[in-house]
Scaffold this motif. Structure first.
Motif, PDB file in Angstrom:
ATOM      1  N   GLY A 151       0.980  -1.375  -0.026  1.00 47.22           N
ATOM      2  CA  GLY A 151      -0.197   0.039   0.030  1.00 47.22           C
ATOM      3  C   GLY A 151       0.788   1.276  -0.023  1.00 47.22           C
ATOM      4  N   LEU A 152       1.919   1.167   0.716  1.00 49.00           N
ATOM      5  CA  LEU A 152       2.924   2.477   0.849  1.00 49.00           C
ATOM      6  C   LEU A 152       3.641   2.694  -0.767  1.00 49.00           C
ATOM      7  N   LEU A 153       4.042   1.495  -1.155  1.00 46.51           N
ATOM      8  CA  LEU A 153       4.428   1.650  -2.717  1.00 46.51           C
ATOM      9  C   LEU A 153       3.543   2.079  -3.561  1.00 46.51           C
ATOM     10  N   ASP A 154       2.268   1.489  -3.260  1.00 45.23           N
ATOM     11  CA  ASP A 154       1.137   2.104  -4.323  1.00 45.23           C
ATOM     12  C   ASP A 154       0.848   3.549  -4.348  1.00 45.23           C
ATOM     13  N   TRP A 155       1.031   3.983  -2.796  1.00 42.13           N
ATOM     14  CA  TRP A 155       0.712   5.692  -2.717  1.00 42.13           C
ATOM     15  C   TRP A 155       1.936   6.266  -3.425  1.00 42.13           C
ATOM     16  N   MET A 156       3.022   5.859  -3.087  1.00 45.12           N
ATOM     17  CA  MET A 156       4.371   6.472  -3.739  1.00 45.12           C
ATOM     18  C   MET A 156       4.183   6.696  -5.248  1.00 45.12           C
ATOM     19  N   ARG A 157       3.795   5.726  -5.722  1.00 45.22           N
ATOM     20  CA  ARG A 157       3.731   5.454  -7.315  1.00 45.22           C
ATOM     21  C   ARG A 157       2.517   6.327  -7.756  1.00 45.22           C
ATOM     22  N   ASP A 158       1.273   6.156  -7.285  1.00 47.38           N
ATOM     23  CA  ASP A 158       0.193   6.713  -7.726  1.00 47.38           C
ATOM     24  C   ASP A 158      -0.003   8.135  -7.328  1.00 47.38           C
ATOM     25  N   THR A 159       0.517   8.645  -6.273  1.00 45.78           N
ATOM     26  CA  THR A 159       0.567   9.962  -5.971  1.00 45.78           C
ATOM     27  C   THR A 159       1.765  10.683  -6.186  1.00 45.78           C
ATOM     28  N   GLN A 160       2.929  10.333  -5.387  1.00 47.68           N
ATOM     29  CA  GLN A 160       4.203  11.116  -5.631  1.00 47.68           C
ATOM     30  C   GLN A 160       4.612  11.154  -7.138  1.00 47.68           C
ATOM     31  N   ARG A 182      13.250   6.121 -10.721  1.00 48.89           N
ATOM     32  CA  ARG A 182      14.327   5.660 -10.042  1.00 48.89           C
ATOM     33  C   ARG A 182      14.307   5.644  -8.604  1.00 48.89           C
ATOM     34  N   ASP A 183      13.690   6.445  -8.053  1.00 50.53           N
ATOM     35  CA  ASP A 183      13.468   6.508  -6.594  1.00 50.53           C
ATOM     36  C   ASP A 183      12.821   5.304  -6.273  1.00 50.53           C
ATOM     37  N   LEU A 184      11.635   4.880  -6.715  1.00 50.97           N
ATOM     38  CA  LEU A 184      10.806   3.757  -6.587  1.00 50.97           C
ATOM     39  C   LEU A 184      11.970   2.365  -6.595  1.00 50.97           C
ATOM     40  N   ASP A 185      12.662   2.430  -7.627  1.00 52.93           N
ATOM     41  CA  ASP A 185      13.662   1.216  -8.219  1.00 52.93           C
ATOM     42  C   ASP A 185      14.557   0.980  -7.193  1.00 52.93           C
ATOM     43  N   PHE A 186      14.811   2.002  -6.325  1.00 58.79           N
ATOM     44  CA  PHE A 186      15.791   1.763  -5.178  1.00 58.79           C
ATOM     45  C   PHE A 186      15.233   0.690  -3.981  1.00 58.79           C
ATOM     46  N   LEU A 187      13.811   0.468  -4.079  1.00 61.32           N
ATOM     47  CA  LEU A 187      13.332  -0.314  -2.965  1.00 61.32           C
ATOM     48  C   LEU A 187      12.817  -1.513  -3.783  1.00 61.32           C
ATOM     49  N   THR A 188      13.316  -2.807  -2.954  1.00 65.14           N
ATOM     50  CA  THR A 188      12.767  -4.160  -3.366  1.00 65.14           C
ATOM     51  C   THR A 188      11.935  -4.573  -2.608  1.00 65.14           C
ATOM     52  N   LEU A 189      10.672  -4.933  -2.978  1.00 67.56           N
ATOM     53  CA  LEU A 189       9.715  -5.530  -2.170  1.00 67.56           C
ATOM     54  C   LEU A 189       9.496  -7.086  -2.365  1.00 67.56           C
ATOM     55  N   THR A 190       9.637  -7.783  -1.348  1.00 74.18           N
ATOM     56  CA  THR A 190       9.679  -9.122  -1.413  1.00 74.18           C
ATOM     57  C   THR A 190       9.103  -9.976  -0.105  1.00 74.18           C
ATOM     58  N   ASP A 191       8.543 -11.013  -0.283  1.00 71.66           N
ATOM     59  CA  ASP A 191       8.342 -11.870   0.959  1.00 71.66           C
ATOM     60  C   ASP A 191       9.521 -12.944   1.156  1.00 71.66           C
ATOM     61  N   ASP A 192      10.627 -13.063   0.424  1.00 70.22           N
ATOM     62  CA  ASP A 192      11.441 -14.088   0.217  1.00 70.22           C
ATOM     63  C   ASP A 192      12.752 -13.549   0.944  1.00 70.22           C
ATOM     64  N   VAL A 193      12.997 -14.296   2.052  1.00 68.41           N
ATOM     65  CA  VAL A 193      14.356 -13.911   2.930  1.00 68.41           C
ATOM     66  C   VAL A 193      15.697 -14.171   2.204  1.00 68.41           C
ATOM     67  N   ASP A 194      15.741 -15.252   1.321  1.00 65.17           N
ATOM     68  CA  ASP A 194      16.637 -15.732   0.570  1.00 65.17           C
ATOM     69  C   ASP A 194      17.001 -14.588  -0.441  1.00 65.17           C
ATOM     70  N   GLU A 195      15.913 -14.099  -1.167  1.00 66.87           N
ATOM     71  CA  GLU A 195      16.029 -12.999  -1.992  1.00 66.87           C
ATOM     72  C   GLU A 195      16.745 -11.702  -1.520  1.00 66.87           C
ATOM     73  N   ALA A 196      16.393 -11.528  -0.259  1.00 69.27           N
ATOM     74  CA  ALA A 196      16.594 -10.185   0.474  1.00 69.27           C
ATOM     75  C   ALA A 196      18.055 -10.479   0.823  1.00 69.27           C
ATOM     76  N   VAL A 197      18.699 -11.682   1.303  1.00 73.72           N
ATOM     77  CA  VAL A 197      19.936 -11.883   1.710  1.00 73.72           C
ATOM     78  C   VAL A 197      20.747 -12.111   0.423  1.00 73.72           C
ATOM     79  N   ALA A 198      20.380 -12.254  -0.506  1.00 79.63           N
ATOM     80  CA  ALA A 198      20.994 -12.566  -1.953  1.00 79.63           C
ATOM     81  C   ALA A 198      21.549 -10.966  -2.352  1.00 79.63           C
TER      82      ALA A 198
END
Length: 244
Positions: free
Chosen positions: A199-208, A217-233
């Protein structure tokens, strides 16, 4: 009246009327103790916090900061997620830095400590929290938020951000600002928990983004995931210089 110097400070005219010297005041034990609450004395305390922090963490090695709510209960799924994050970061040879408090911070410290990693807590003096959690193996307690924040950024190679409240958002957006302004480079920021953060990322995209106050590019700095292995990688890739 002649010019008068108080250390490096020049005083003239009515400003030079004081006759007592600085070392005289230092050695005089009489009088009020309000001076320990003055801004110059606070500067020394601030300086001391930076020195203590730099000294304690200088040889820490590669580290990742993990943020999340202090209110996360031990039986909440996010607590188990934070514990997994701490454990897998330690297994990837990262030190794990948290705010040293309860909830998700405690869980990440626990995971790192039980995995044999370096578990660090950077606490803050608050009226409603006391001390560092039991899983912190190296801890520093700060008076000042800005000194503490400097340690998070200076000694971390990335952030993993779990569901959290105002303090978590504060750290998230400070990190994002520093990446956006190129104050830090190759610094991955992972939001762990798609249901919580989408919801936060949707607001940033749809409003900001729609209003032109941020860029894609600012949004691209953030990675959204549920996968711990992806985060660690992502953290490992940044450590190896492979993060694009």
């Amino acid at each position: 009246m002649k010019d008068r110097y108080t250390g490096p400070v020049l005083k003239r005219r009515h400003q030079a009327e004081e006759t007592e010297t600085t070392d005289q005041r230092l050695l005089d034990s009489r009088g009020p103790t309000d001076w320990v609450h003055t801004d110059p004395w606070r500067v020394l305390r601030i300086q001391a916090e930076f020195i203590e922090g730099f000294g304690a963490l200088a040889e820490l090695g590669p580290a990742i900061s993990v943020f999340g709510s202090a209110r996360t209960a031990a039986d909440h799924p996010t607590y188990a997620l934070a514990e997994e994050v701490g454990r897998k970061l330690a297994e990837a040879n990262f030190a794990v830095i948290t705010g040293g408090g309860p909830g998700s911070m405690e869980a990440a410290n626990k995971g790192a400590s039980q995995a044999g990693g370096v578990s660090v807590g950077l606490g803050i003096e608050l009226p409603f929290e006391s001390g560092l959690n039991q899983w912190v193996d190296k801890g520093i307690n700060f008076r000042y938020f800005f000194a503490r924040k400097t340690m998070f950024i200076k000694y971390s190679q990335g952030y993993v951000v779990l569901p959290g409240g105002v303090g978590t958002l504060d750290e998230l957006f400070e990190a994002l600002t520093l990446v956006q302004t190129v104050k830090v480079t190759r610094f991955p920021i992972v939001l762990l928990g798609t249901t919580y953060w989408q919801g936060l990322l949707d607001w940033m995209r749809d409003t900001q983004l729609a209003e032109g106050t941020i860029s894609q590019r600012d949004l691209d700095f953030l990675t959204l995931t549920d996968d711990v292995d992806e985060a660690v990688a992502l953290m490992v890739a940044a450590r190896n210089g492979d993060l694009s």
